[in-house]
Design an enzyme around this catalytic site. Structure first.
Site, PDB file in Angstrom:
ATOM      1  N   GLU A 189       0.835  -1.210   0.000  1.00 28.31           N
ATOM      2  CA  GLU A 189       0.000   0.000   0.000  1.00 28.31           C
ATOM      3  C   GLU A 189       0.873   1.264   0.000  1.00 28.31           C
ATOM      4  O   GLU A 189       0.647   2.197   0.778  1.00 28.31           O
ATOM      5  CB  GLU A 189      -0.904   0.014   1.236  1.00 28.31           C
ATOM      6  CG  GLU A 189      -1.968  -1.046   1.253  1.00 28.31           C
ATOM      7  CD  GLU A 189      -3.061  -0.736   2.280  1.00 28.31           C
ATOM      8  OE1 GLU A 189      -2.722  -0.319   3.402  1.00 28.31           O
ATOM      9  OE2 GLU A 189      -4.250  -0.879   1.944  1.00 28.31           O
ATOM     10  N   GLU A 267      -6.672  -8.010  -0.452  1.00 30.80           N
ATOM     11  CA  GLU A 267      -7.041  -8.013   0.968  1.00 30.80           C
ATOM     12  C   GLU A 267      -8.535  -7.733   1.083  1.00 30.80           C
ATOM     13  O   GLU A 267      -8.969  -6.591   1.143  1.00 30.80           O
ATOM     14  CB  GLU A 267      -6.252  -6.949   1.751  1.00 30.80           C
ATOM     15  CG  GLU A 267      -4.785  -7.195   1.859  1.00 30.80           C
ATOM     16  CD  GLU A 267      -4.087  -6.165   2.721  1.00 30.80           C
ATOM     17  OE1 GLU A 267      -4.748  -5.510   3.541  1.00 30.80           O
ATOM     18  OE2 GLU A 267      -2.864  -5.987   2.554  1.00 30.80           O
TER      19      GLU A 267
HETATM   20  C1  LIG Z   1      -6.595   1.681  10.443  1.00 25.70           C
HETATM   21  C2  LIG Z   1      -6.104   0.831   9.322  1.00 25.70           C
HETATM   22  C3  LIG Z   1      -4.631   0.710   9.352  1.00 25.70           C
HETATM   23  C4  LIG Z   1      -4.141   0.474   7.966  1.00 25.70           C
HETATM   24  N1  LIG Z   1      -4.213  -0.961   7.586  1.00 25.70           N
HETATM   25  C5  LIG Z   1      -4.975  -1.429   6.620  1.00 25.70           C
HETATM   26  S1  LIG Z   1      -6.014  -0.558   5.849  1.00 25.70           S
HETATM   27  N2  LIG Z   1      -4.740  -2.686   6.151  1.00 25.70           N
HETATM   28  C6  LIG Z   1      -4.049  -2.874   4.877  1.00 25.70           C
HETATM   29  C7  LIG Z   1      -2.651  -3.367   5.137  1.00 25.70           C
HETATM   30  O1  LIG Z   1      -2.038  -3.692   3.900  1.00 25.70           O
HETATM   31  C8  LIG Z   1      -2.666  -4.597   6.015  1.00 25.70           C
HETATM   32  O2  LIG Z   1      -1.330  -4.944   6.308  1.00 25.70           O
HETATM   33  C9  LIG Z   1      -3.433  -4.330   7.310  1.00 25.70           C
HETATM   34  O3  LIG Z   1      -2.784  -3.320   8.057  1.00 25.70           O
HETATM   35  C10 LIG Z   1      -4.862  -3.876   6.972  1.00 25.70           C
HETATM   36  C11 LIG Z   1      -5.694  -3.666   8.221  1.00 25.70           C
HETATM   37  O4  LIG Z   1      -5.722  -4.867   8.955  1.00 25.70           O
END
Ligand SMILES: CCCCNC(=S)N1C[C@H](O)[C@@H](O)[C@@H](O)[C@H]1CO
Length: 651
Positions: A189, A267
């Site tokens: 991301e 995801e």
């Molecule tokens: C508050 C959300 C924190 C950002 N993380 C997000 S969107 N996500 C996408 C991320 O790639 C994954 O590793 C996980 O961290 C998942 C949430 O479980």
């Protein structure tokens, strides 16, 4: 697993047939996993292939349980398992690598093969995942001005060094080389990170290509808002979103980056993470299955995040920053289809039913929930205040500095550090102690001459009042609650980031004691409960422990600490993680049966309680988790059986 489930019949192929059969099996030089852009699909060995994948993090599950979890994933109808590789889990110090025991990533890859699961690997270098510093090693911050996740030469040098160790070891595991890895994600991301440094992403893509060759499918994953900065020419673009998101709109956006090729959600959130002090997160079964079915109907390939969440043992949880610092809980149950204890849930069966409409699901039942055990209540005895064991906790002695130093500056990665100074004047009236610029990272437990005065907390509690005579010892125990894993626009240094101020006086001349608590618990307490020379009444950070046998074959269990406040737990020297009964929502800690000795042997449990112990220092082991307690209620299970909790009025 299928063979274990298929009806038993003698396999008596004439010997001449066998050589013919091996000709039919895909050989390493014909194995392939590619994107077929003409038909918007993947091809595996030339045949159309759609993956239905689930995330399981080996670093959140004891190695002895990997096969069990992977088997359940296969029996759920998945054909792929997706997982990250946390850099900080495998390179604890620069140039020091650990791929042993529960860190043996290659043993996990082998277990995935045995479970008949292909693999999607996500080696980072940054992984997010609610994991300590998003998987980046804290020792990077020993260069305080380093710009993480950019083409900063210091950062890239460390990344190159790590991947030149990891990726050649991954190479034989690539599918076309005879292994089970069908694709590999670059970064994580990246489009959600403020830097948007395309030369960094290009560097990573070039490095992955140079070390993994040109056949492996490399891809990126971003939320819809991150596709612009997260995608890169030459890397297959994928998205992530959950059940409540607008799938049509997001896949429409994705098509701007991948006009042809299979749609992929890397995801699809089956649940969500929990923060200490916030309500437990859940995602409903109908919402999850509706979105899954809609994606499968579109022919998309999907990875469900998480399929089994597991646990943030030790100090490994990460944190988010949403207005304030929010540490992730010890449980990573994630309301996932397979529970933290490895049990199939109704959500799993509902998902399995959806998958069965689109592809073969292995015959046979899912294993039943594992046996559970109740035990106790057990009364713990006081081993002594933390300050009583300073010589054992910091055998090399303190570091002196005029101003307080960070954890990173003294090479302390996890856990706790004691900051000590002495009052240069008598403070005869209650006087405010505070740290400018929100400089407590993350919680501080304050003692004067060993007597607990109270807590300072990042974003939450900025001051307390104390008195003391000239020359009195002022101790500030700093707890690192886990480094930011997401949304951090700056490096998350730990410790006292500014000199505290008492009244009008800036406190200087500090002794820093990096504490090796795990060594003390592992090496000393089992030999002799190190009674401090004069066990005082508990005041502030205090060690409690006891030993206990299992009465029968035992089972998984859930440690319940009614009336305790906050601290850390070890069972037989294994760091089970943090508890924070007072803040919730998690009230129990998962204890996998393999951590406990067989019947008759004595297990040792050790608590480091950081604040206040209950009138009766008792604990219990329950046969079910409590992950969603509200803050004001205290549950005391009836001592006779693990019946439903009696709800006592709050305290
Ligand atoms: C508050 C959300 C924190 C950002 N993380 C997000 S969107 N996500 C996408 C991320 O790639 C994954 O590793 C996980 O961290 C998942 C949430 O479980």
């Amino acid at each position: 697993p299928e063979s274990a489930m298929a009806p038993k019949k003698p396999l008596c192929l004439p010997s001449l047939l066998l050589p013919l059969l091996t000709l039919l099996l895909p050989q390493a030089d014909t194995r392939s996993f590619v994107v077929d852009r003409d038909h918007n699909r993947f091809l595996l060995d030339g045949a159309p292939f759609r993956y239905v994948s689930g995330s399981l993090h080996y670093f959140r599950v004891p190695r002895v349980l990997w096969a069990d979890r992977l088997f359940k994933m296969r029996m759920s109808g998945l054909n792929v398992v997706q997982f990250y590789v946390p850099w900080n889990y495998h390179e604890p110090e620069p140039g020091v690598y650990n791929f042993n025991g529960s860190r043996d990533l290659f043993a996990f890859l082998q277990e995935a093969t045995l479970a008949n699961l292909l693999v999607i690997l996500r080696p980072g270098p940054y992984i997010c995942a609610e994991w300590e510093m998003g998987g980046l090693p804290a020792w990077l911050l020993r260069k305080p001005k380093i710009h993480l996740r950019t083409s900063d030469p210091d950062f890239l040098a460390a990344v190159d060094s790590w991947f030149k160790v990891l990726l050649p070891r991954i190479y034989p595991w690539l599918y076309h080389n005879g292994g089970n890895i069908i694709s590999i994600q670059v970064e994580n991301e990246y489009g959600s990170y403020r830097a948007c440094d395309v030369s960094y992403m290009r560097h990573l893509a070039g490095l992955f290509r140079s070390l993994l060759g040109d056949k492996i499918l490399l891809f990126t994953t971003d939320g819809p808002e991150g596709l612009k900065c997260g995608s890169l020419q030459g890397l297959y673009t994928t998205v992530d979103f959950g059940p409540a998101d607008n799938m049509t709109k997001i896949f429409g956006l994705l098509r701007k980056y991948e006009p042809r090729g299979p749609l992929v959600n890397s995801e699809y959130y089956t649940g969500w993470l929990d923060y200490w002090g916030q309500n437990h997160s859940t995602r409903s079964i109908p919402a999850v299955t509706k979105g899954l079915e809609k994606m499968l109907k579109l022919g998309a390939s999907v990875n469900m995040y998480m399929f089994h969440g597991g646990t943030n043992f030790g100090y490994w949880n990460g944190a988010d920053e949403k207005g304030r610092f929010l540490p992730i809980t010890t449980s990573y149950d994630y309301d996932a289809p397979i529970s933290e204890a490895g049990d199939p849930t109704p959500k799993l069966f509902a998902i399995r039913n959806v998958i069965s409409k689109f592809q073969e699901v292995p015959l046979g039942p899912l294993p039943p929930p594992s046996p559970k055990m109740t035990l106790g209540p057990l009364t713990l005895h006081l081993d002594g205040n933390l300050l009583d064991f300073l010589d054992f906790l910091c055998p090399q002695g303190p570091i002196h500095s005029v101003l307080p130093m960070t954890f990173e500056a003294v090479n302390q990665v996890h856990g706790y550090m004691l900051y000590r100074t002495y009052l240069t004047d008598t403070v005869s009236e209650p006087t405010q102690l505070w740290v400018p610029n929100n400089g407590v990272h993350d919680r501080a437990y304050v003692m004067v001459d060993g007597v607990f005065q109270g807590v300072l907390e990042r974003n939450m509690k900025h001051n307390l009042f104390l008195m003391g005579k000239i020359g009195a010892t002022l101790d500030v125990l700093l707890e690192n609650m886990g480094r930011l894993s997401f949304g951090s626009n700056s490096s998350d240094f730990k410790g006292l980031l500014q000199p505290p101020i008492l009244g009008q006086t800036v406190l200087t001349q500090w002794l820093m004691f990096p504490l090796k608590v795990d060594n003390l618990v592992k090496e000393w307490f089992p030999i002799q409960p190190l009674k401090s020379s004069h066990p005082q009444t508990p005041s502030g950070p205090t060690f409690y422990s006891t030993t206990f046998p299992i009465l029968n074959s035992g089972g998984d269990t859930f440690l319940f600490l009614p009336g305790w406040t906050k601290g850390q737990v070890w069972i037989n020297g294994f760091n089970l993680g943090r508890y924070w009964t007072k803040r919730g929502p998690q009230q129990t800690l998962y204890v996998p049966r393999p951590l406990l000795f067989p019947r008759g042997a004595h297990n040792r449990i050790t608590l480091l309680e950081l604040e206040n112990v209950p009138p009766q220092p008792q604990i219990q082991f329950l046969d079910r988790p409590i992950l969603n307690s509200t803050k004001h209620r205290t549950y005391i299970y009836s001592l006779s059986s693990a019946s439903e909790p009696m709800e006592l009025s709050g305290h």
